[in-house]
Design a protein around this motif. Structure first.
Motif, PDB file in Angstrom:
ATOM      1  N   THR A 107      -1.779  -0.101  -5.426  1.00 53.35           N
ATOM      2  CA  THR A 107      -2.577   0.474  -5.739  1.00 53.35           C
ATOM      3  C   THR A 107      -3.095  -0.182  -7.147  1.00 53.35           C
ATOM      4  OG1 THR A 107      -1.407   2.101  -7.142  1.00 53.35           O
ATOM      5  CG2 THR A 107      -2.209   2.826  -5.007  1.00 53.35           C
ATOM      6  N   GLU A 108      -4.386   0.009  -7.524  1.00 54.44           N
ATOM      7  CA  GLU A 108      -4.893  -0.526  -8.656  1.00 54.44           C
ATOM      8  C   GLU A 108      -3.761  -0.295  -9.851  1.00 54.44           C
ATOM      9  OE1 GLU A 108      -6.414   1.499  -6.910  1.00 54.44           O
ATOM     10  OE2 GLU A 108      -8.244   0.461  -5.985  1.00 54.44           O
ATOM     11  N   SER A 158      -5.375 -10.325   3.229  1.00 51.61           N
ATOM     12  CA  SER A 158      -6.196  -9.660   2.097  1.00 51.61           C
ATOM     13  C   SER A 158      -5.599  -8.628   1.586  1.00 51.61           C
ATOM     14  CB  SER A 158      -7.662  -9.604   2.418  1.00 51.61           C
ATOM     15  OG  SER A 158      -8.132  -8.638   1.611  1.00 51.61           O
ATOM     16  N   ARG A 159      -5.334  -8.437   0.369  1.00 53.05           N
ATOM     17  CA  ARG A 159      -4.691  -7.193  -0.191  1.00 53.05           C
ATOM     18  C   ARG A 159      -5.496  -5.785   0.208  1.00 53.05           C
ATOM     19  NH1 ARG A 159      -1.363  -6.449  -4.377  1.00 53.05           N
ATOM     20  NH2 ARG A 159      -0.254  -8.470  -3.581  1.00 53.05           N
ATOM     21  N   THR A 160      -6.672  -5.907   0.117  1.00 55.34           N
ATOM     22  CA  THR A 160      -7.603  -4.850   0.380  1.00 55.34           C
ATOM     23  C   THR A 160      -7.635  -4.465   1.744  1.00 55.34           C
ATOM     24  OG1 THR A 160      -9.227  -5.336  -1.355  1.00 55.34           O
ATOM     25  CG2 THR A 160     -10.001  -3.899   0.198  1.00 55.34           C
ATOM     26  N   ARG A 165      -4.096  -2.889   2.666  1.00 56.65           N
ATOM     27  CA  ARG A 165      -4.081  -1.523   1.924  1.00 56.65           C
ATOM     28  C   ARG A 165      -4.721  -0.535   3.051  1.00 56.65           C
ATOM     29  NH1 ARG A 165      -6.965   1.154  -3.092  1.00 56.65           N
ATOM     30  NH2 ARG A 165      -5.715   2.944  -3.159  1.00 56.65           N
ATOM     31  N   HIS A 166      -6.094  -0.752   3.478  1.00 58.12           N
ATOM     32  CA  HIS A 166      -6.781   0.376   4.272  1.00 58.12           C
ATOM     33  C   HIS A 166      -6.182   0.186   5.637  1.00 58.12           C
ATOM     34  CE1 HIS A 166     -10.491  -0.237   1.632  1.00 58.12           C
ATOM     35  NE2 HIS A 166      -9.719   0.324   0.975  1.00 58.12           N
TER      36      HIS A 166
END
Length: 607
Positions: A42-43, A154-156, A159-160
């Protein structure tokens, strides 16, 4: 998340409750796969630490409720510990294993998706074989690390996607099921235009590809929510696309295909490719050769088409998900020579497949040159103008067996060429089509597909593609010795087409792939592909037939006579349906013409 308490109990899995229960140190351990997982990335938190996280009873409550519903007696017992720890998941719910595509000799086995205990023995065995022998003893392509590329790191994206993956572990996936996250990552320049015209999308290697096109007035919501093992709602739509490809002309955006260019300053490109591929590539400029890139056992590492652009340059077209695997194989076997250049040009070209008898009329109007077979023979490539655009690689093939052309268009011209094709094609009944129509066409023509029908353990001799192999082309190639031995000794499995005879398309469960094949009541293999043939008005299955000794179970040579003399059934969800076996497609005239074209084009010796 897992909970511990004192009790003895057998191992239990409750998929409806999304929980499992098993013995653990004199008590039981229970855990599950929640519908709303929490990502550890997470951020502000980017380091993964393998340690227990804080207890979260509110998050665990749905799983605890399912546990108590299944075993009410547990309510009176003491819960000793709630364990909350991170676990790894992959973008497609399958683990990753194999040699790194970027670091030779570096092997990976990770991402077990909470099934490490189940996978551990087999995965460890195959990886050990891979490290020691250079390859595993079975086909593990669905788990191969090279099925992914940098685009999936890609991290994003991760994550999704993994938040979608984890809840799906307990869900029943229907055929032709697609992920909903991480979409629109790779798109053709035509994506928005096709989307506005009713395209419904599927994803392959991160690339959006049209499945079919919903005509105006159809119930879009119902089609989007069609989930069934029976006859799907898109049946008639795909049927109309297939009909158009046989009677008029349709266009399919096939930009996702992997595309490489191999060139050299001298004759080294030809020399290297002759060693890497089984067919003869020493053909006149402009000719297209269908061939395989084989391993030492003669199995397919890649199935592709190669165009000779000039004396020193070749254009290679491969399946979409072969981008990383094929690149790695080529780089591994090519000499490190500055005179040899390998370039991935997948992103440079939009590919349009014009299928149907009126495709020749459409291109004739747009190019102002004759496109008839006399002027543009089968399996030939010309660089020409289409509309205002120049430098379009037009190829007389469609990957379906139907007449038509493939257009490889520099991306800056893609929208213009598509608009021109659709405008001129209106009077010829042109329409958009998708990959479901393509699948139906290729299966009824008995065309094998790499990654599904073909793999690293399937040879050309076993799947009826010996005519794409030139054992005597004057130079050695990888896999030649294995194929020579197979030619002498025979094959132990044979690719076969099955037409279901007593199957009711409207009422019975459909075959999708992986169904058992029975010959004279005995199991002999399983299907690898299937589709409804709108031409034959029957389901067609493709698969490999083996010949097992009834006493020892040992594999025996499979001959055409063995195939032709059997009575066959395909088992679909426990119900067997009679099937007629064929070693060649029903259109024998088409088969003879296709093989004659390919044999003639690949028989040239440097002319």
């Amino acid at each position: 998340m897992r909970v511990f308490c004192q009790l003895r109990w057998p191992a239990i899995v409750d998929l409806d409750g999304r929980i499992y229960i098993r013995n653990w140190q004199g008590g039981i351990l229970s855990g599950g796969f929640e519908k709303n997982p929490k990502p550890i990335f997470t951020e502000g938190r980017n380091q993964l630490e393998i340690q227990n996280l804080h207890e979260d009873w509110d998050h665990f409550e749905p799983l605890l409720s399912a546990l108590l519903r299944r075993m009410p007696g547990l309510e009176a017992l003491e819960i000793m510990q709630l364990v909350n720890c991170p676990e790894s998941f992959t973008p497609d719910m399958r683990c990753i294993m194999g040699e790194s595509p970027t670091v030779q000799g570096y092997f990976v086995l990770a991402g077990m998706n909470s099934a490490g205990i189940s996978y551990g023995g087999g995965a460890g065995k195959y990886l050990a074989e891979w490290m020691v022998n250079g390859y595993p003893s079975e086909n593990v392509w669905p788990l191969d690390l090279k099925r992914f590329g940098a685009l999936q790191s890609s991290r994003t994206f991760l994550r999704h996607r993994v938040m979608e993956v984890m809840p799906l572990i307990c869900d029943l996936k229907v055929p032709r099921w697609d992920f909903q996250t991480g979409r629109q990552l790779r798109t053709s320049p035509l994506y928005d235009r096709l989307d506005a015209q009713g395209a419904r999308w599927m994803e392959k290697h991160g690339f959006e590809r049209p499945k079919y096109f919903v005509p105006p007035g159809k119930d879009l919501l119902a089609l989007d929510q069609s989930k069934t093992f029976y006859k799907p709602d898109w049946f008639d739509i795909v049927g109309s696309e297939v009909k158009c490809s046989k009677e008029a002309v349709c266009v399919i955006d096939m930009s996702s295909f992997t595309k490489f260019e191999i060139s050299s300053t001298g004759g080294q490109a030809l020399e290297v490719l002759q060693y890497l591929f089984s067919n003869d590539l020493d053909v006149p400029v402009g000719h297209i050769v269908h061939t395989g890139m084989l391993n030492e056992k003669g199995g397919y590492e890649n199935d592709c088409s190669i165009v000779r652009l000039n004396k020193r340059s070749f254009f290679m077209i491969s399946p979409t998900d072969q981008q990383v695997h094929c690149w790695t194989w080529l780089k591994k076997h090519m000499p490190s020579d500055s005179n040899l250049l390998l370039e991935d040009v997948t992103w440079k070209y939009t590919a349009l497949n014009l299928i149907g008898p009126r495709a020749v009329d459409v291109l004739s109007e747009l190019s102002y040159v004759p496109m008839t077979p006399e002027h543009f023979p089968s399996l030939f490539c010309k660089e020409m103008s289409v509309g205002y655009a120049n430098g379009i690689r037009v190829m007389s093939m469609t990957h379906t067996g139907e007449p038509g052309f493939m257009l490889y268009i520099p991306i800056e011209y893609a929208l213009h060429v598509y608009n021109e094709v659709m405008s001129v094609g209106q009077k010829y009944g042109i329409r958009n089509a998708g990959y479901y129509a393509l699948r139906s066409l290729r299966i009824e023509k008995f065309f094998a597909f790499w990654g599904q029908d073909l793999d690293a353990f399937t040879t050309p001799m076993e799947c009826g593609r010996e005519f794409r192999v030139k054992l005597e082309k004057g130079t050695d190639f990888i896999g030649r010795d294995a194929l020579m031995q197979q030619k002498q000794n025979g094959v132990y499995k044979r690719f076969t087409m099955f037409i279901l005879e007593d199957h009711d398309t409207d009422l019975d469960l459909w075959p999708w792939w992986g169904e058992p094949i029975y010959r004279n009541g005995c199991y002999v293999g399983k299907t690898t592909s299937s589709a409804y043939s709108y031409t034959l008005e029957r389901h067609v299955c493709l698969g490999f037939v083996q010949n097992f000794d009834k006493k020892t179970g040992e594999g025996l040579v499979v001959t055409p006579d063995f195939i032709n003399r059997g009575e066959y059934e395909i088992d679909i969800a426990g119900q067997r349906f009679q099937a007629k076996a064929k070693l060649y497609p029903f259109s024998s005239l088409f088969t003879q013409r296709r093989r004659k074209d390919e044999m003639e084009l690949s028989s040239y010796q440097g002319k």
